[in-house]
Design a protein around this motif. Structure first.
Motif, mmCIF file in Angstrom:
data_model
loop_
_atom_site.group_PDB
_atom_site.id
_atom_site.type_symbol
_atom_site.label_atom_id
_atom_site.label_comp_id
_atom_site.label_asym_id
_atom_site.label_seq_id
_atom_site.Cartn_x
_atom_site.Cartn_y
_atom_site.Cartn_z
ATOM 1 N N HIS A 99 0.058 9.749 6.698
ATOM 2 C CA HIS A 99 -0.058 8.291 6.688
ATOM 3 C C HIS A 99 -0.720 7.808 7.976
ATOM 4 C CE1 HIS A 99 1.027 4.368 5.028
ATOM 5 N NE2 HIS A 99 1.162 3.984 6.278
ATOM 6 N N TRP A 106 -2.649 4.081 9.603
ATOM 7 C CA TRP A 106 -3.063 2.690 9.456
ATOM 8 C C TRP A 106 -4.459 2.511 10.032
ATOM 9 C CZ3 TRP A 106 2.029 3.789 10.793
ATOM 10 C CH2 TRP A 106 3.010 3.314 9.925
ATOM 11 N N GLU A 119 1.009 4.126 -2.860
ATOM 12 C CA GLU A 119 0.728 5.514 -2.493
ATOM 13 C C GLU A 119 1.804 6.451 -3.025
ATOM 14 O OE1 GLU A 119 -0.121 8.241 1.487
ATOM 15 O OE2 GLU A 119 0.525 6.165 1.692
ATOM 16 N N TRP A 169 -10.513 8.334 5.650
ATOM 17 C CA TRP A 169 -9.343 7.471 5.461
ATOM 18 C C TRP A 169 -9.522 6.670 4.186
ATOM 19 C CZ3 TRP A 169 -8.430 2.317 4.691
ATOM 20 C CH2 TRP A 169 -7.109 1.901 4.815
ATOM 21 N N SER A 176 -7.249 3.933 1.454
ATOM 22 C CA SER A 176 -6.070 3.190 1.017
ATOM 23 C C SER A 176 -5.807 3.495 -0.449
ATOM 24 C CB SER A 176 -6.295 1.685 1.208
ATOM 25 O OG SER A 176 -5.324 0.948 0.479
ATOM 26 N N ASP A 205 0.834 -1.207 0.000
ATOM 27 C CA ASP A 205 0.000 0.000 0.000
ATOM 28 C C ASP A 205 0.866 1.254 0.000
ATOM 29 O OD1 ASP A 205 -2.050 -1.730 0.085
ATOM 30 O OD2 ASP A 205 -2.851 -1.131 2.013
ATOM 31 N N ASP A 206 1.958 1.248 0.794
ATOM 32 C CA ASP A 206 2.845 2.411 0.844
ATOM 33 C C ASP A 206 3.508 2.660 -0.507
ATOM 34 O OD1 ASP A 206 2.425 2.790 3.652
ATOM 35 O OD2 ASP A 206 3.781 1.112 4.016
ATOM 36 N N GLY A 251 -2.416 0.175 5.411
ATOM 37 C CA GLY A 251 -1.851 1.509 5.325
ATOM 38 C C GLY A 251 -2.613 2.384 4.350
ATOM 39 N N THR A 297 -3.987 6.904 3.753
ATOM 40 C CA THR A 297 -3.882 8.325 4.072
ATOM 41 C C THR A 297 -5.122 8.781 4.815
ATOM 42 O OG1 THR A 297 -2.558 8.730 2.089
ATOM 43 C CG2 THR A 297 -3.559 10.642 3.136
#
Length: 308
Positions: A204, A206, A16, A231, A233, A12-13, A219, A221
């Motif tokens: 960021h 979770w 992103e 929120w 993903s 996910d990071d 994870g 934003t």
């Protein structure tokens, strides 16, 4: 950007970063046989989300062509435009039919033009709901649990005749944003997308998503404004959480481990979704921001109490 090695980084990071910042590849490759260079490859490529591409002036011709194609395709998809009416956007969605005690979601396609908002079913063809934009008095997102227990964001419309309508959309945030652009002020200052001065915390975050086989940290934003928490993903088409401020009953920091490390977990108690587990590398900042948003913050839970 500098190379980094962080065991907490997830897919996910990575997605992103690619969507929001992008990456540029420079590759010179020579294929040789018996030390004789035969084939040369010179590659220059940019990879990023479409919004990032367009922001930096890339692929604009493709964007203009696509928008023109979509505008011209609305009639082929079953929506008959009025004289002088212009297509703005369309997405999968639906309308909640409410007749007395009977309620049911009716799926279709949501069309937004410069004159009206329409929910259309193609087969059999039927306009299930529509309203002129001039009759829309207010727009606000609402979060509810679906039949499977997952949070879903709906769009509530208040009309001049004091009636209301509840719509679903593939991207409810985008639909609210488009309506706010078409009717400035209809969304309300506290919920209006892009109101940077209203952002209290963003970054960021979770989210421990409930699943049938056990909760899973994801994870994404998070953005906290006076209007509430959102929120998303980078792998999701729409926000998984959209919690209005008046739905938040309390927030506290608890002892526990998350991808952000030890003691980074926040428990957010809500009226409609129960207890949400979030985690951040800077939980104190998020906790203070929640306090500013709602003024309903419980003290941190001692580590020994959490262990019990």
């Amino acid at each position: 950007m500098k190379p980094t090695r962080d065991p907490r980084v997830t897919l996910d990071d990575l997605v992103e970063v690619l969507l929001n910042k992008g990456a540029v590849l420079h590759l010179d490759l020579i294929i040789s046989v018996a030390d004789i260079p035969l084939i040369g490859v010179n590659l220059r490529a940019a990879i990023a989300g479409m919004e990032t591409m367009l922001e930096h002036g890339m692929m604009r011709q493709w964007d203009e062509h696509t928008r023109a194609w979509v505008e011209g395709s609305s009639a082929r998809r079953g929506l008959d435009l009025r004289d002088g009416e212009r297509h703005v956007a369309q997405m999968h969605g639906g309308h909640l039919l409410e007749e007395g005690v009977y309620t049911a979601w009716r799926p279709g396609t949501v069309f937004l033009t410069d004159q009206r908002l329409v929910v259309l079913r193609r087969d059999p063809r039927e306009i299930m709901w529509q309203a002129d934009l001039s009759a829309v008095r207010a727009v606000r997102p609402e979060t509810e649990r679906s039949a499977g227990g997952a949070p879903r964001t709906r769009v509530r419309l208040e009309l001049d005749d004091d009636s209301t309508a509840l719509l679903s959309a593939a991207d409810p945030g985008a639909l609210c944003d488009l309506l706010d652009r078409s009717l400035p002020g209809v969304l309300g200052q506290e919920l209006r997308p892009g109101a940077a001065q209203q952002v209290l915390a963003e970054g960021h975050l979770w989210y421990q998503e409930p699943r049938r086989d056990g909760p899973l940290w994801r994870g994404g934003t998070g953005k906290l404004t006076p209007g509430g928490l959102v929120w998303k993903s980078p792998l999701d088409a729409r926000p998984a959480l959209a919690v209005p401020a008046d739905d938040i009953l309390g927030v506290r920091q608890v002892a526990g481990r998350s991808p952000g490390g030890e003691g980074t977990v926040l428990e957010v108690r809500t009226q409609s979704l129960g207890v949400l587990a979030l985690a951040a590398t800077d939980p104190a900042h998020w906790l203070a921001s929640f306090r500013e948003t709602t003024g309903k913050t419980a003290p941190a839970e001692p580590a020994d109490a959490a262990a019990r």
